[in-house]
Design a protein around this motif. Structure first.
Motif: not given
Length: 240
Positions: A129-133
């Motif tokens: 999620m860190d990468v996606k956001f």
């Protein structure tokens, strides 16, 4: 038979205090690439998972559950770290292919403008999620307000991630609204005692129970919440 009461979050005599979002299919358009990658991994162990059917068959499902079912279907024991290895591949994939769901930026701006706190509860890992956001710019809305059912070891439909998000915010579960796009996630919200809005084209089938609502596009979500707030303010004499 006594009617099932709606959660307080959506009742005129209740209070809406927290909005919790699923990630994939709600904020991030990653399910196509992610499910195709998982399907590729499953084909390597002899399962017939076609790319065209990957989203329908795999969306919203935890890698740990997919591993158990793949082992049962093939009779093969996969490596203990199979789900972790696939998760690392998904993180690398999302660095390049994560896209924002149409309308997500405007929707989050509008929801926060209603003075509603937001959190995210997902079957994706925090690393993913860190990468996606970060790639999509949504991190400015949800930084430090993200919870991973995978990292908790309790993937949806277990309600643990939603209950944890509410507890962290200090809000009772029945004063939360969840935005989901899968039956798995909607069932997690239901098990948590939360109201749920399902983001799905209105011509497609969906579960039917009290406290489950439907929208076809993210642009409908903030107005839905605003109507709830207005009804609650009216009931409480202007205090929501």
């Amino acid at each position: 038979m006594t009617p099932v009461a709606l959660p307080k979050a959506v009742r005129p005599d209740g209070r809406l205090r927290l909005v919790i979002f699923d990630c994939d299919g709600v904020l991030i358009d990653s399910e196509g690439p992610s499910c195709r990658l998982v399907a590729q991994e499953l084909r390597q162990i002899g399962l017939d998972y076609d790319d065209e059917e990957a989203v329908q068959r795999l969306a919203g499902r935890a890698l740990t559950r997919i591993k158990v079912e793949a082992e049962a279907e093939t009779g093969r024991k996969l490596p203990d770290d199979w789900a972790t290895i696939v998760q690392y591949k998904l993180v690398d994939l999302m660095r390049e292919e994560a896209r924002v769901i149409d309308g997500a930026h405007d929707m989050l701006t509008a929801v926060i403008g209603l003075d509603l706190p937001v959190r995210v509860g997902s079957n994706s890992s925090i690393a993913e999620m860190d990468v996606k956001f970060a790639r999509t710019g949504l991190d400015r809305f949800v930084a430090d307000r993200v919870h991973s059912a995978r990292d908790m070891g309790k993937p949806k439909p277990d309600p643990a991630v939603y209950l944890h998000a509410a507890e962290t915010e200090g809000v009772p579960a029945d004063e939360c609204v969840v935005l989901e796009d899968t039956d798995t996630g909607a069932n997690a919200a239901r098990a948590a005692g939360m109201a749920c809005v399902l983001l799905r084209p209105l011509d497609l089938p969906a579960p039917d129970w009290p406290g489950l609502f439907r929208i076809g596009h993210l642009s409908e979500f903030a107005p839905f919440l605003e109507r709830i707030q207005a009804a609650q303010a009216g009931h409480h004499g202007g205090r929501s």
